[in-house]
Scaffold this active site. Structure first.
Site, PDB file in Angstrom:
ATOM      1  N   PRO A   2       0.830  -1.214   0.000  1.00  0.00           N
ATOM      2  CA  PRO A   2       0.000   0.000   0.000  1.00  0.00           C
ATOM      3  C   PRO A   2       0.858   1.255   0.000  1.00  0.00           C
ATOM      4  O   PRO A   2       1.846   1.352   0.726  1.00  0.00           O
ATOM      5  CB  PRO A   2      -0.807  -0.126   1.293  1.00  0.00           C
ATOM      6  CG  PRO A   2      -0.736  -1.573   1.654  1.00  0.00           C
ATOM      7  CD  PRO A   2       0.571  -2.071   1.147  1.00  0.00           C
ATOM      8  N   GLU A   3       0.472   2.237  -0.827  1.00  0.00           N
ATOM      9  CA  GLU A   3       1.209   3.496  -0.918  1.00  0.00           C
ATOM     10  C   GLU A   3       0.285   4.646  -0.506  1.00  0.00           C
ATOM     11  O   GLU A   3      -0.821   4.401  -0.011  1.00  0.00           O
ATOM     12  CB  GLU A   3       1.772   3.661  -2.328  1.00  0.00           C
ATOM     13  CG  GLU A   3       2.667   2.484  -2.718  1.00  0.00           C
ATOM     14  CD  GLU A   3       3.290   2.598  -4.102  1.00  0.00           C
ATOM     15  OE1 GLU A   3       3.308   3.702  -4.671  1.00  0.00           O
ATOM     16  OE2 GLU A   3       3.759   1.568  -4.616  1.00  0.00           O
ATOM     17  N   LYS A  54       2.219   7.908   4.050  1.00  0.00           N
ATOM     18  CA  LYS A  54       2.049   6.472   4.266  1.00  0.00           C
ATOM     19  C   LYS A  54       1.657   6.148   5.698  1.00  0.00           C
ATOM     20  O   LYS A  54       2.052   5.113   6.245  1.00  0.00           O
ATOM     21  CB  LYS A  54       3.342   5.731   3.902  1.00  0.00           C
ATOM     22  CG  LYS A  54       3.572   5.603   2.405  1.00  0.00           C
ATOM     23  CD  LYS A  54       4.697   4.634   2.134  1.00  0.00           C
ATOM     24  CE  LYS A  54       4.887   4.412   0.642  1.00  0.00           C
ATOM     25  NZ  LYS A  54       5.925   3.400   0.365  1.00  0.00           N
TER      26      LYS A  54
END
Length: 413
Positions: A2-3, A54
């Site tokens: 995930p970014e 993030k």
């Protein structure tokens, strides 16, 4: 992994499903998780979420009931900061349908209960009770663009920019929210070789005034400042005609957010198809790939650049090498791409067994010969004192030999 866009979409999801929902009781951690316990319990509280780069922050806010005494000991609000690692995400389900890898759970105050869960299959994610945004992370590329741009351009003398641009873009101190697929897409659109020196790429950029890049995180939409000299349409046109790498570090993640869904999530093919069609470079057939100096795979087109690792090989090249090795053996056996025939295998095994047997038999014969020669030598030594009259191969008892010797001596006398 995930970014920035995925974490912002996750915060949107939490705020949406938890709107108007009352949670109750303690926050429950799974037994297998190595993260810390969350020391929070309350009879009634609500949950909201925000994101920055993030990181995602959940805020647990107690709900004050009517008639509650002011002097009583009330629950205090708590912020929990999450970092998703490789596979973290939030899920809101019925209590009886709890996900297998739900490592932190918030239960609703209703019957039957529901639960908001932080799910993390690979368990690289983490959470920090009473936490705040990490100080070593820079401004968010999506919602703090001007600060992000100023932070990068004012620190170009940092040693971090001696590295290739593809590696510098993963440094969250300067590119908070950029990850593996975003760096590939940004560099591909600008035709920048991924292994060019970062300072060389960024050195020619000039600080820009705020034009239309301040974004409200709640809505995820650009909100330009008013300027009498230039209209909004002209600003957008100028911006789109000559975007630089820092512009795309903002606009490309915003494209993913505006698509909706969950962004990069290959485990959910239904939600992932739109995102997969949007990709132009990352994991797209026909593109090249190399492992950077940190072992991360970068996808690109054309020349990799002067700082490319000399020994680095792409994962595809390794697979091809293995296949080529298999083809060579298959060509020797006369079949391409298929295992050798059973008859050929049996013949080879038979020949090997014969060799082993012959080798063992020759060893046995040699040992027998040695034993035979030793036994014959012993017999010869024993037969020396025997009389020539004795028949060969017959053993003469000792008493009989003495008697014969006595009789002989008597006759001589």
């Amino acid at each position: 992994m995930p970014e920035g866009p995925e974490l912002h979409l996750a915060s949107r999801f939490v705020s949406r499903v938890c709107a108007g929902v009352v949670f109750s009781g303690p926050v429950e951690k799974s037994e297998v998780s190595k993260n810390s316990e969350v020391p929070f319990t309350c009879d009634a509280y609500c949950i909201t979420a925000t994101s920055r780069g993030k990181e995602v922050r959940l805020t647990l806010t107690p709900i004050k009931e009517e008639g509650e005494p002011h002097g009583g000991k009330a629950c205090q609000p708590m912020d929990i900061v999450f970092r998703f690692g490789m596979s973290g995400f939030f899920q809101f389900t019925a209590g009886s349908e709890m996900p297998k890898h739900a490592h932190l759970r918030f239960y609703t105050n209703e019957t039957p209960r529901r639960a908001l869960s932080f799910v993390d299959v690979r368990r690289f994610g983490s959470w920090e009770p009473n936490g705040d945004w990490q100080t070593d992370r820079g401004p968010c590329v999506m919602f703090e663009y001007q600060s992000f741009r100023d932070n990068v351009l004012s620190n170009l003398s940092d040693r971090a920019f001696d590295k290739p641009i593809c590696e510098a873009m993963l440094n969250q101190k300067y590119f908070n929210g950029i990850g593996n697929y975003l760096r590939a897409e940004i560099l591909y659109r600008l035709k920048i070789p991924p292994f060019m020196k970062a300072r060389t790429v960024l050195d020619g950029l000039l600080p820009k005034k705020r034009e239309l890049l301040e974004v409200k995180p709640e809505q995820g939409q650009c909100q330009p400042l008013q300027d009498s000299e230039m209209s909004l349409s002209k600003k957008i046109k100028v911006k789109m005609e000559s975007p630089d790498i820092l512009d795309l570090c903002h606009s490309v993640p915003m494209e993913v957010i505006n698509m909706g869904g969950k962004g990069y999530d290959p485990e959910k093919p239904d939600d992932y198809s739109t995102f997969q069609a949007w990709l132009q470079c990352y994991c797209v057939p026909g593109m090249k790939s190399l492992r950077d100096h940190n072992g991360r795979t970068i996808w690109f087109q054309g020349d990799p650049g002067p700082l490319a690792p000399k020994v680095s090989k792409s994962p595809k090249a390794k697979r091809k090498g293995k296949k080529q090795g298999e083809d060579k053996t298959d060509r020797q056996q006369g079949v391409k791409g298929e295992p050798p025939a059973k008859g050929i295998k049996k013949e080879k095994e038979g020949a090997q067994n014969k060799r082993v047997k012959s080798h063992s038999e020759s060893k046995k014969t040699k040992e027998n010969k040695r034993k035979g020669s030793r036994s014959s030598e012993g017999r010869k030594k024993k037969s020396k004192p025997e009389r020539e009259e004795d028949a060969p191969g017959t053993a003469v008892p000792r008493r009989q030999r003495r008697r014969s010797m006595r009789t002989k001596s008597e006759k001589d006398n």
